[in-house]
Design a protein around this motif. Sequence first.
Motif, PDB file in Angstrom:
ATOM      1  N   SER A  23       0.803  -1.223   0.000  1.00 48.04           N
ATOM      2  CA  SER A  23       0.000   0.000   0.000  1.00 48.04           C
ATOM      3  C   SER A  23       0.837   1.274   0.000  1.00 48.04           C
ATOM      4  O   SER A  23       0.312   2.346  -0.265  1.00 48.04           O
ATOM      5  CB  SER A  23      -0.953   0.008   1.190  1.00 48.04           C
ATOM      6  N   SER A  24       2.117   1.175   0.287  1.00 49.33           N
ATOM      7  CA  SER A  24       2.959   2.360   0.354  1.00 49.33           C
ATOM      8  C   SER A  24       3.811   2.508  -0.902  1.00 49.33           C
ATOM      9  O   SER A  24       4.412   1.551  -1.373  1.00 49.33           O
ATOM     10  CB  SER A  24       3.880   2.288   1.574  1.00 49.33           C
ATOM     11  N   GLU A  25       3.876   3.718  -1.420  1.00 48.34           N
ATOM     12  CA  GLU A  25       4.705   3.994  -2.587  1.00 48.34           C
ATOM     13  C   GLU A  25       6.187   3.866  -2.259  1.00 48.34           C
ATOM     14  O   GLU A  25       7.017   3.726  -3.155  1.00 48.34           O
ATOM     15  CB  GLU A  25       4.408   5.386  -3.131  1.00 48.34           C
ATOM     16  N   LEU A  26       6.541   3.924  -0.981  1.00 49.80           N
ATOM     17  CA  LEU A  26       7.944   3.787  -0.595  1.00 49.80           C
ATOM     18  C   LEU A  26       8.500   2.414  -0.942  1.00 49.80           C
ATOM     19  O   LEU A  26       9.705   2.238  -1.051  1.00 49.80           O
ATOM     20  CB  LEU A  26       8.112   4.019   0.918  1.00 49.80           C
ATOM     21  N   ALA A  52      11.768   4.188   5.231  1.00 44.93           N
ATOM     22  CA  ALA A  52      10.990   3.098   4.626  1.00 44.93           C
ATOM     23  C   ALA A  52      11.145   1.819   5.436  1.00 44.93           C
ATOM     24  O   ALA A  52      10.184   1.064   5.619  1.00 44.93           O
ATOM     25  CB  ALA A  52      11.425   2.875   3.181  1.00 44.93           C
ATOM     26  N   LEU A  55       9.014   2.287   8.517  1.00 47.50           N
ATOM     27  CA  LEU A  55       7.603   2.284   8.145  1.00 47.50           C
ATOM     28  C   LEU A  55       7.111   0.861   7.878  1.00 47.50           C
ATOM     29  O   LEU A  55       6.003   0.495   8.279  1.00 47.50           O
ATOM     30  CB  LEU A  55       7.364   3.166   6.921  1.00 47.50           C
ATOM     31  N   SER A  59       4.139  -0.762  10.000  1.00 51.88           N
ATOM     32  CA  SER A  59       2.928  -1.173   9.275  1.00 51.88           C
ATOM     33  C   SER A  59       2.569  -2.616   9.590  1.00 51.88           C
ATOM     34  O   SER A  59       1.400  -2.948   9.790  1.00 51.88           O
ATOM     35  CB  SER A  59       3.132  -1.016   7.769  1.00 51.88           C
TER      36      SER A  59
END
Length: 88
Positions: A23-26, A52, A55, A59
């Motif tokens: 879900s994360s663009e990172l 990142a 995160l 997450s």
Amino acid sequence: MSPHITIDSAHQLSELIKQAISSSELFANRSVQYHVEQEQVVLTGIVGSYYAKQLAQESVSRIQGVRQVQNRLTVAQDQMSQPILSTN
């Protein structure tokens, strides 16, 4: 009568982890893998920053059913993302 389909909790947990990471663009175009063993998740692969990496861990640790996260992600920035120095 329709067949009864049972999805085990390990499969559900794996799907939630996959969603959290994707879900994360990172993490786009990055090599992030995970391994679930009971209630422990091991993250491996490469990310572009320490942010990142953190995160990803946060997450995954927020997911109900995850008791422990081992963050073995490696930080390696792309050469393309490095600033270009000019001698002019």
